[in-house]
Design an enzyme around this catalytic site. Structure first.
Site, PDB file in Angstrom:
ATOM      1  N   SER A   4      73.909  79.128 -34.506  1.00 49.84           N
ATOM      2  CA  SER A   4      74.448  78.109 -33.610  1.00 49.84           C
ATOM      3  C   SER A   4      74.729  78.603 -32.196  1.00 49.84           C
ATOM      4  O   SER A   4      74.818  77.794 -31.281  1.00 49.84           O
ATOM      5  CB  SER A   4      75.721  77.526 -34.212  1.00 49.84           C
ATOM      6  OG  SER A   4      76.712  78.521 -34.308  1.00 49.84           O
ATOM      7  N   HIS A  12      73.456  73.137 -38.934  1.00 45.22           N
ATOM      8  CA  HIS A  12      72.966  72.726 -37.609  1.00 45.22           C
ATOM      9  C   HIS A  12      71.524  72.232 -37.663  1.00 45.22           C
ATOM     10  O   HIS A  12      70.779  72.384 -36.685  1.00 45.22           O
ATOM     11  CB  HIS A  12      73.079  73.882 -36.612  1.00 45.22           C
ATOM     12  CG  HIS A  12      74.475  74.084 -36.100  1.00 45.22           C
ATOM     13  ND1 HIS A  12      75.047  73.258 -35.168  1.00 45.22           N
ATOM     14  CD2 HIS A  12      75.412  74.990 -36.430  1.00 45.22           C
ATOM     15  CE1 HIS A  12      76.287  73.656 -34.913  1.00 45.22           C
ATOM     16  NE2 HIS A  12      76.530  74.710 -35.681  1.00 45.22           N
ATOM     17  N   LYS A  27      78.440  67.189 -38.858  1.00 48.90           N
ATOM     18  CA  LYS A  27      77.612  67.388 -37.656  1.00 48.90           C
ATOM     19  C   LYS A  27      76.584  66.253 -37.564  1.00 48.90           C
ATOM     20  O   LYS A  27      76.979  65.119 -37.285  1.00 48.90           O
ATOM     21  CB  LYS A  27      76.992  68.778 -37.691  1.00 48.90           C
ATOM     22  CG  LYS A  27      78.087  69.839 -37.480  1.00 48.90           C
ATOM     23  CD  LYS A  27      77.614  71.266 -37.535  1.00 48.90           C
ATOM     24  CE  LYS A  27      78.797  72.194 -37.257  1.00 48.90           C
ATOM     25  NZ  LYS A  27      78.807  73.391 -38.088  1.00 48.90           N
TER      26      LYS A  27
HETATM   27  C1  LIG Z   1      79.926  74.055 -38.884  1.00 50.97           C
HETATM   28  C2  LIG Z   1      79.420  75.057 -39.835  1.00 50.97           C
HETATM   29  C3  LIG Z   1      80.058  75.294 -41.057  1.00 50.97           C
HETATM   30  C4  LIG Z   1      81.348  74.627 -41.417  1.00 50.97           C
HETATM   31  O1  LIG Z   1      81.157  73.282 -41.727  1.00 50.97           O
HETATM   32  P1  LIG Z   1      82.441  72.343 -41.918  1.00 50.97           P
HETATM   33  O2  LIG Z   1      81.946  71.233 -42.783  1.00 50.97           O
HETATM   34  O3  LIG Z   1      82.865  71.916 -40.562  1.00 50.97           O
HETATM   35  O4  LIG Z   1      83.470  73.175 -42.595  1.00 50.97           O
HETATM   36  C5  LIG Z   1      79.486  76.188 -41.935  1.00 50.97           C
HETATM   37  N1  LIG Z   1      78.341  76.839 -41.624  1.00 50.97           N
HETATM   38  C6  LIG Z   1      77.711  76.645 -40.445  1.00 50.97           C
HETATM   39  C7  LIG Z   1      76.453  77.394 -40.151  1.00 50.97           C
HETATM   40  C8  LIG Z   1      78.232  75.757 -39.513  1.00 50.97           C
HETATM   41  O5  LIG Z   1      77.608  75.593 -38.347  1.00 50.97           O
END
Ligand SMILES: *Cc1c(COP(=O)(O)O)cnc(C)c1O
Length: 400
Positions: free
Chosen positions: A188, A216, A247
């Site tokens: 990310s 992502h 997301k």
């Molecule tokens: C955002 C993210 C998470 C966490 O996800 P949540 O549902 O917000 O806890 C885990 N792994 C990656 C790669 C992320 O980008």
């Protein structure tokens, strides 16, 4: 003695502040979207938002909001139970089956967040005689999940296939029973896509399993948004896929693990963040069913998202900015100097563009950047407006 503790906390906070690493949260006073209203120096101000994970622009979609409202009317507000006692509704199973079906798995299991999914996935599945081979840039939740598991740990340099091979050989030499390679689908901070085709080829050669955290990517990478495995042509080869509802898939909250029926069944029985934590609320699930429908039919959203990404990349490159290459809607503008990156984000806010500067320890030292994220709900004009602001500020600060 007690006072020592409070002094130490105050000192640590002072340290964080002194190093310029303190995170200050800006307050938004509107729904999340391509344009948001924020509190800026005590005043409400409308700004273009280029730093949300709202890739498909669904966070404030009226059909999703309505689905949440309707479901709340039918099912009430809370579950007040973990899943296995009296917290499972037909909606929980429907969402799990829909996610599995969309992403091409036998089943899936919901968690309160992907952080919990990653935190709980390893310990029930692997034991001391097994090996986890993890990319060095994997998400914090994977690192924590691996720590909670007794399996032996091996780390390979980010997307370095020579090192991955070396670590697989080492694990074999040290007698690993099962080997699990773990990687983020998209990293990310850079917007770089994992080399899943090569990872899967190595996995085949060494008889290893593969797990991908596709937070992502799900909903917009790959031909129908199934994520980075589909994008890399290895959709059916990934043994375990974790992801988030926070997301691309609506931006609400919740996480999931996709895997075989048996793996999911064992996780239902053993994964601690699942067993010992409340069930997701019905409104979230009703909204997620609508989201999945919109995402599956969302070719036009994906098109707009990548059109925006290409438009922004092209114009920013032409203007002389230094961008990390790629096609992902995460587009980092390299500033290198941490102070300059911070100044730039602040100046962009003055111009009505909300972006965030990232510096050490989130990214390596001397690699500070402004990480922009495109959204399908941005119009061409809004993308152009952002570029204009970047050019103005970039010239003033001496970045271009
Ligand atoms: C955002 C993210 C998470 C966490 O996800 P949540 O549902 O917000 O806890 C885990 N792994 C990656 C790669 C992320 O980008």
């Amino acid at each position: 003695m007690r006072q020592d503790f409070y002094d130490r906390i105050a000192n640590t906070i002072a340290d964080i502040r002194e190093q310029g690493l303190e995170k200050v949260e800006r307050q938004i006073t509107s729904p999340q979207g391509p344009v948001i209203e924020v509190d800026h120096k005590g005043q409400k101000r409308k700004v273009l938002n280029f730093c949300a994970n709202n890739y498909l622009g669904l966070a404030d979609h009226p059909d999703i909001v309505k689905a949440a409202q309707d479901t709340m009317n039918d099912y009430g507000f809370g579950m007040a139970s973990v899943r296995f006692i009296c917290g499972t509704t037909d909606l929980h199973r429907k969402v799990e089956q829909e996610i599995a079906d969309y992403l091409g798995y036998e089943d899936s299991i919901l968690f309160a967040a992907c952080f919990d999914a990653n935190g709980g996935v390893f310990e029930p599945l692997l034991e001391a005689e097994d090996a986890i081979i993890s990319d060095s840039l994997n998400h914090a939740s994977i690192i924590d999940g691996v720590r909670l598991c007794k399996a032996k740990r091996y780390r390979f340099a980010n997307s370095d296939m020579k090192d991955l091979r070396a670590q697989l050989e080492k694990a074999d030499l040290e007698g690993a029973r099962t080997k699990l390679i773990v990687t983020d689908g998209v990293f990310s901070m850079d917007g770089y896509i994992a080399r899943l085709k090569e990872i899967c080829a190595l996995a085949d050669e060494f008889g290893a399993l593969v797990m991908v955290d596709d937070c992502h990517a799900t909903g917009f990478m790959g031909p129908h948004g199934e994520g980075s495995p589909a994008h890399c042509g290895v959709a059916r080869r990934i043994d375990i896929l974790t992801g988030t509802l926070g997301k691309g898939l609506g931006g609400g909250m919740g996480g999931y693990i996709c895997a075989s029926k048996d793996v999911v069944h064992l996780l239902r029985n053993r994964a601690r963040p699942y067993l010992f934590s409340n069930a997701l609320t019905p409104a979230l699930l009703g909204a997620t069913l609508k989201t999945l429908e919109l995402v599956r039919e969302g070719a036009h959203l994906r098109e707009q998202l990548f059109r925006n990404a290409r438009r922004f990349r092209e114009q920013m490159t032409k203007a002389g900015f230094d961008l990390l290459p790629g096609e992902h809607p995460i587009i980092p503008i390299m500033i290198y100097d941490a102070r300059k990156a911070g100044e730039m984000a602040a100046a962009l806010m003055e111009e009505g563009v909300y972006v965030t500067a990232f510096s050490y320890p989130v990214v390596p030292k001397e690699k500070a950047r402004i990480r922009t994220q495109m959204c399908a709900a941005h119009t061409d004009e809004q993308v152009d407006e952002a570029v204009t602001a970047f050019v103005k500020v970039g010239k003033a600060i001496g970045v271009i």
